[in-house]
Design a protein around this motif. Structure first.
Motif, short mmCIF file in Angstrom:
data_model
loop_
_atom_site.label_atom_id
_atom_site.label_comp_id
_atom_site.label_asym_id
_atom_site.label_seq_id
_atom_site.Cartn_x
_atom_site.Cartn_y
_atom_site.Cartn_z
N TYR A 197 0.91 -1.22 0.16
CA TYR A 197 0.05 0.00 0.16
C TYR A 197 0.78 1.37 0.15
CZ TYR A 197 -2.92 4.24 1.19
OH TYR A 197 -3.69 5.17 1.12
N GLU A 225 0.08 5.61 -0.66
CA GLU A 225 -0.56 6.57 -1.41
C GLU A 225 -0.31 7.27 -1.86
OE1 GLU A 225 -1.37 9.52 1.84
OE2 GLU A 225 -2.56 10.77 0.12
N ARG A 281 -13.16 8.53 -2.10
CA ARG A 281 -11.98 9.06 -1.68
C ARG A 281 -11.24 8.52 -2.37
NH1 ARG A 281 -13.60 7.57 5.02
NH2 ARG A 281 -10.66 7.38 4.24
N ILE A 282 -9.74 8.83 -2.00
CA ILE A 282 -8.76 7.98 -2.88
C ILE A 282 -8.26 6.90 -2.17
CG2 ILE A 282 -7.78 9.77 -3.90
CD1 ILE A 282 -4.96 9.85 -1.80
N ASP A 283 -7.75 6.92 -1.01
CA ASP A 283 -7.61 5.64 -0.04
C ASP A 283 -8.47 4.53 0.26
OD1 ASP A 283 -9.50 7.16 1.35
OD2 ASP A 283 -8.56 7.37 3.46
N ILE A 284 -9.71 4.46 0.21
CA ILE A 284 -10.03 2.69 0.52
C ILE A 284 -10.66 2.76 -0.52
CG2 ILE A 284 -11.37 4.62 3.00
CD1 ILE A 284 -13.72 4.78 1.15
N HIS A 285 -10.79 1.17 -0.71
CA HIS A 285 -11.73 0.36 -1.74
C HIS A 285 -12.71 1.38 -2.15
CE1 HIS A 285 -9.30 -3.57 -0.51
NE2 HIS A 285 -8.34 -2.43 -1.71
N VAL A 289 -15.60 8.88 8.96
CA VAL A 289 -14.69 9.15 10.08
C VAL A 289 -14.80 10.65 10.41
CG1 VAL A 289 -13.25 6.86 10.17
CG2 VAL A 289 -12.12 9.10 9.26
N GLU A 290 -14.13 11.10 11.42
CA GLU A 290 -13.73 12.32 12.22
C GLU A 290 -12.64 13.09 11.06
OE1 GLU A 290 -14.68 14.77 15.94
OE2 GLU A 290 -13.55 12.51 16.09
N LYS A 291 -13.82 13.99 10.45
CA LYS A 291 -11.95 14.05 9.11
C LYS A 291 -12.32 15.04 10.21
CE LYS A 291 -11.57 14.01 5.82
NZ LYS A 291 -10.59 12.89 5.40
N LYS A 292 -10.84 15.63 10.33
CA LYS A 292 -10.59 16.98 10.71
C LYS A 292 -10.49 18.79 9.75
CE LYS A 292 -5.30 17.83 10.25
NZ LYS A 292 -4.55 17.87 10.56
N ALA A 293 -10.21 19.21 10.66
CA ALA A 293 -10.56 20.42 9.52
C ALA A 293 -9.08 21.55 9.70
CB ALA A 293 -11.39 21.96 10.41
N SER A 294 -8.42 21.31 9.39
CA SER A 294 -6.90 21.62 9.51
C SER A 294 -6.99 23.51 9.43
CB SER A 294 -5.70 21.30 8.33
OG SER A 294 -5.79 22.14 7.32
N ASP A 340 -12.90 25.09 5.77
CA ASP A 340 -12.91 24.35 6.68
C ASP A 340 -12.39 22.85 7.53
OD1 ASP A 340 -14.27 26.03 8.43
OD2 ASP A 340 -16.61 25.08 7.51
N TYR A 341 -11.57 22.15 5.70
CA TYR A 341 -11.41 21.32 5.75
C TYR A 341 -10.24 21.35 4.61
CZ TYR A 341 -8.97 16.51 5.40
OH TYR A 341 -7.77 15.74 5.47
N ASP A 383 -5.39 12.41 8.47
CA ASP A 383 -6.95 13.23 7.81
C ASP A 383 -7.47 13.57 8.98
OD1 ASP A 383 -6.91 10.06 7.80
OD2 ASP A 383 -8.15 10.21 6.40
N HIS A 401 -9.12 13.63 13.13
CA HIS A 401 -8.80 13.99 14.85
C HIS A 401 -7.86 13.03 15.65
CE1 HIS A 401 -12.32 16.57 14.45
NE2 HIS A 401 -11.33 17.32 14.47
N GLU A 455 -11.58 -0.72 4.67
CA GLU A 455 -11.02 -0.90 3.87
C GLU A 455 -9.66 -0.34 3.70
OE1 GLU A 455 -12.05 -4.28 1.38
OE2 GLU A 455 -13.01 -2.95 1.03
#
Ligand SMILES: [Fe+3]
Ligand SMILES: [Fe+3]
Lengths: 266, 266
Positions: free
Chosen positions: A114, A116, A216-220, A261-266, B113-114, B218, B220, B262
């Protein structure tokens, strides 16, 4: 800190050739060996025909000038090394110029399964076979030309058309689901997920629907689009894609279907 | 396709100044306004003292030469624009040279915000205040020097020490949890998550534990390390961090605690 990576773009010499170490060649060889059986079983005809035409080395990293020679003969395309991260404006500009921008580094062994960032295994093994096919070559070029006309705020819309076809498109051959996209050709786990698992949602190829589908790029991928007839790509290449983008923007994105998932805001 | 972004690094002129558009200045101004109250309430003293010392503009994007002038006076550091993605070797090399590498673009309003990639709001507003503090300056420099001695395969170990302190460290003042890290200073949602929510696990500052703790960029953070006494950073700067990395590698990473999806293998 700025976005950082342990991978650094390899700089080609004046003839366009890159020096890969024996270990890097060995990684290529092992990636090729690990993937070829599944590819022959599950990739679609246009990809497999292209792979045969390119006749790329199996035991060392291919060189862009060699791949370009074959591509130019088939469809007038070439492939050119670029930095590990490029702007969408450069990406679309190169496609408009029938030049495929390729990350030039190859993953290290600890990232064998894997990584990214796309590496040269993904770029060459995954992408270049389809570029020998005039329908994919023309369609890719059309996306590039649309990108030249697009504004910055449209880039993330247009890229979805690339994502769900060139990267992750499916098709059917004699009723059997087959993979077209380069992101499937180069992924050990996503290729069977896409064509065998029955988990993903399959949707019919439709430009507006594709433009409205977040990914999303990071999941199937939980959704794939099925291109039943490759000539649909020729038809798509003749459209004014900016009109399609405006229409998609007016309707808005479809709701997310992937786990959040709880995404962050940066 | 290679990794692509709609953001392109801004190139400074010969004096090191960058031309930002009025809209970009307005984004800075709105980000600053949206964040300053929470920062004053929840960031720790070393950060707030630094913010005051730098006296950065609130209504337009600060310029690196201006920030550098103040930093040089305080700790001998400077800040320099870099491409949107840099190699770890360059990152560590610059820290070793007391130069903070800063992404130079600013997010667009649709990413208010993100944004996945760190932008100049994160770099300047988030990072530079701590670099006015000799303890953080010295500690950052020590990580850079360790990076110069590290092999490529050690880079992702060493970066965790940076991540859990400079980016996401916490501390306590009069028994109250406060944030130190730049990733918290610049994040509207993660700052309260870190110091108020009681959701995250808090662990004591320990170099080996930090080196063994995986993280994701990505979401918190589910785990933070609490630096009770800033002088621990001076002590850490005097250690041979490569010895710590070898020890951590021998014991291996801790198990993941964050929600997994996944993941694909590309
Ligand atoms: Fe940062
Ligand atoms: Fe790709």
């Amino acid at each position: 800190m700025p976005k950082s990576t342990k991978y650094v773009a390899k700089i080609p010499n004046e003839q366009g050739f890159i020096d890969y170490t024996p270990e890097e060649d060995a990684v290529w060889s092992d990636l090729y060996a690990a993937q070829i059986d599944a590819v022959e079983a599950h990739m679609a005809r246009p990809y497999l025909d292209g792979l045969k035409k390119l006749n790329m080395p199996q035991s060392k990293v291919p060189q862009c000038p060699d791949i370009s020679e074959a591509l130019t003969r088939e469809t007038g395309w070439k492939v050119q090394p670029v930095p590990a991260l490029i702007g969408f404006d450069k990406f679309y500009g190169m496609l408009a110029d029938r030049t495929f921008p390729a990350a030039s580094f190859i993953r290290s062994r600890e990232d064998f399964d894997y990584i990214e960032e796309p590496d040269i295994f993904h770029e060459i093994f995954g992408h270049t076979p389809l570029l020998t096919d005039p329908r994919f070559a023309e369609f890719s070029n059309a996306i590039g030309k649309a990108g030249l006309k697009a504004e910055k705020k449209d880039f993330s819309w247009l890229i979805r058309l690339y994502w769900f076809t060139i990267e992750f498109g499916l098709t059917r051959e004699n009723g059997e689901l087959k993979a077209l996209g380069s992101g499937l050709a180069s992924s050990k786990t996503e290729l069977p997920h896409a064509v065998l698992s029955n988990e993903p949602t399959l949707r019919a190829f439709d430009i507006e629907d594709i433009l409205r589908t977040p990914y999303r790029i990071d999941i199937h991928q939980p959704i794939y689009f099925v291109i039943e007839d490759m000539d649909e790509l020729f038809a798509a290449a003749d459209r004014d894609l900016m009109v399609d983008i405006k229409a998609a923007q007016a309707k808005g994105l479809f709701a997310l279907v992937y786990p959040t998932v709880e995404k962050k805001a940066s």
